[in-house]
Design an enzyme around this catalytic site. Structure first.
Site, mmCIF file in Angstrom:
data_model
loop_
_atom_site.group_PDB
_atom_site.id
_atom_site.type_symbol
_atom_site.label_atom_id
_atom_site.label_comp_id
_atom_site.label_asym_id
_atom_site.label_seq_id
_atom_site.Cartn_x
_atom_site.Cartn_y
_atom_site.Cartn_z
ATOM 1 N N ASP A 36 0.767 -1.253 0.000
ATOM 2 C CA ASP A 36 0.000 0.000 0.000
ATOM 3 C C ASP A 36 0.799 1.305 0.000
ATOM 4 O OD1 ASP A 36 -1.953 -1.895 0.239
ATOM 5 O OD2 ASP A 36 -2.797 -1.134 2.090
ATOM 6 N N GLU A 74 0.964 -8.512 11.862
ATOM 7 C CA GLU A 74 0.741 -8.212 10.440
ATOM 8 C C GLU A 74 2.085 -8.072 9.711
ATOM 9 O OE1 GLU A 74 -1.422 -4.553 10.048
ATOM 10 O OE2 GLU A 74 -1.784 -4.787 7.898
HETATM 11 C C1 DGY Z 1 -5.838 -0.485 4.377
HETATM 12 O O1 DGY Z 1 -6.865 0.087 4.710
HETATM 13 O O2 DGY Z 1 -4.711 -0.201 4.793
HETATM 14 C C2 DGY Z 1 -5.958 -1.599 3.451
HETATM 15 O O3 DGY Z 1 -4.775 -2.301 3.313
HETATM 16 C C3 DGY Z 1 -6.463 -1.164 2.126
HETATM 17 O O4 DGY Z 1 -6.662 -2.305 1.387
#
Ligand code: DGY
Length: 439
Positions: free
Chosen positions: A170, A403
């Site tokens: 991301d 995570e």
């Molecule tokens: C987030 O909200 O960080 C998610 O990874 C988007 O998919």
């Protein structure tokens, strides 16, 4: 010890499974169904609860759009712990979106093809798994068809993503160069929810969220029309991870259609896609100086010359020949594999943009380690693959099912090096898979 770890992993997975038949990635931070998360989760469930594995894939495919598109989030339930939710994304703007599901208009790396193949290999009852595959394989094929037909404007066999959330990585520093091209974007009024669950130092900044929202607003203004997105989006990237997942999944669909029998036309189409995709991948996305696969900015017609964990994912899809694979792996070992680091940092540890605590700007992610592990094995680098596997197990044993994890070994001596959400589903699911697999 391994039994304990397996039990704990199952507890995490079982705890995140929802009454509606899908899993959340983790409580609070991610309260809905995420596309590639569900794929990895299904692999984990396949080892001990095949009903849940099937349900994971089915609930995602139930929300497939009529044009083949598979969304990145399915909002199966109401929740105010996440932003931006269904009311922001407004999938109903698209004539192709399902009427009975709210989703985003973004997708994620197309993992479902190889997930189906993993399920086929893991589950002992081949009749049962084959019946399941037969029911769903065309849906995955249609998704690939949509990608090649609508996201490859130059017919290169390399599909684009139009949002950083589609990459899966991301807030990678890769995108900073794209944000620099996006001047005069509005400042949106919004309330972040992620930073109420996780320390802000581990998440993207508010300014980054402005870019993220702006890209979606452009797509929404045109009802998520693919041609308009191709024409107008300032973010059009050929991403090596996304394309490697597509190629790997194409091959998996070929293998599965061959087991099922018939379907020669689809097999030939998949083979033709992969021939072109692999050629262009090697011609266009390989940087000979960096000795790495890189991203290409299609909108601004320039390569983004950085090395990240995505650079190694083409090994998993058999993209490089043996010589190039060696070159990439040597590079992996000199830059990412130094003694002081766990494999595999998500971004080049030599770069001044490397941040070992911040999401996709440096930390180790279990899904990428799983991809790199399989890639190394497929080229015969078994010792190195075992190192990736052992370090993955060590990170989870020391910290729990986080995570993401700090890549610096010293951090794990003095305190917790696990970041982001805890009891994270794919960390548990892929650990189960690694523990169950022979070295
Ligand atoms: C987030 O909200 O960080 C998610 O990874 C988007 O998919």
């Amino acid at each position: 010890m391994i039994d304990n770890l397996l039990d704990s992993a199952k507890q995490v997975l079982n705890g995140n499974f929802q009454p509606k038949g899908f899993s959340i990635p983790c409580d609070g931070l991610y309260p809905f169904q995420w596309n590639w998360d569900s794929g990895f989760i299904a692999i984990g469930f396949s080892h001990y609860d095949f009903e849940k594995a099937k349900s994971e894939v089915k609930t995602l495919l139930d929300a497939q759009w009529s044009n083949g598109f598979i969304p990145h989030i399915v909002f199966h339930n109401e929740s105010d712990s996440y932003f931006p939710g269904a009311e922001f994304h407004k999938s109903e703007l698209s004539p192709y979106a399902p009427k009975d599901h709210k989703t985003t208009g973004l997708t994620q790396p197309p993992v479902l093809g190889f997930v189906l193949e993993e399920m086929y290999h893991i589950h002992k009852n081949k009749d049962e798994v084959l019946a399941f595959v037969k029911n769903h394989i065309d849906q995955v094929f249609n998704c690939h068809k949509h990608l090649y037909e609508h996201r490859d404007p130059k017919n290169e066999g390399l599909v684009y993503i139009y949002h950083n959330w589609e990459s899966g990585t991301d807030n990678s520093p890769m995108w900073d160069e794209v944000w620099e091209t996006m001047t005069d974007i509005p400042t949106y009024e919004f309330e972040r929810r992620d930073t109420s669950h996780v320390d802000a130092s581990q998440r993207p900044s508010n300014q980054e969220y402005n870019y993220y929202l702006h890209l979606i607003e452009i797509a929404k203004a045109h009802n998520y029309d693919d041609a308009k997105i191709t024409e107008l989006s300032p973010f059009l990237i050929q991403d090596p991870l996304f394309n490697a997942m597509l190629i790997k999944s194409n091959q998996a669909l070929i293998n599965l259609y061959e087991i099922i029998g018939g379907e020669t036309e689809k097999i030939n189409t998949l083979k033709a896609w992969n021939t072109l995709s692999k050629k262009s991948f090697n011609d266009k996305l390989y940087d000979k100086e960096l000795k790495a696969y890189i991203h290409y900015d299609l909108r601004n017609d320039r390569p983004l010359r950085h090395v990240s964990s995505s650079s190694f994912s083409p090994l998993f899809a058999s993209v490089p020949d043996a010589d190039r694979a060696k070159e990439i792996i040597d590079n992996l070992m000199t830059v990412f594999g130094k003694e002081e680091f766990y494999l595999c940092a998500s971004f080049d540890p030599n770069s001044d943009k490397f941040n070992p605590k911040k999401y996709w700007r440096g930390p180790v992610w279990i899904n990428l380690n799983w991809i790199v592990f399989h890639g190394l094995k497929s080229y015969g680098y078994n010792e190195l693959a075992t190192r990736v596997k052992n370090e993955t197990i060590e990170l989870i044993t020391k910290n729990g099912f986080y995570e993401y994890f700090d890549a610096r070994k010293e951090i794990h001596e003095s305190g917790s090096g696990g970041y982001g959400g805890n009891n994270f589903s794919w960390s548990a699911a892929l650990l189960i898979d690694l523990l169950k697999k022979e070295n």
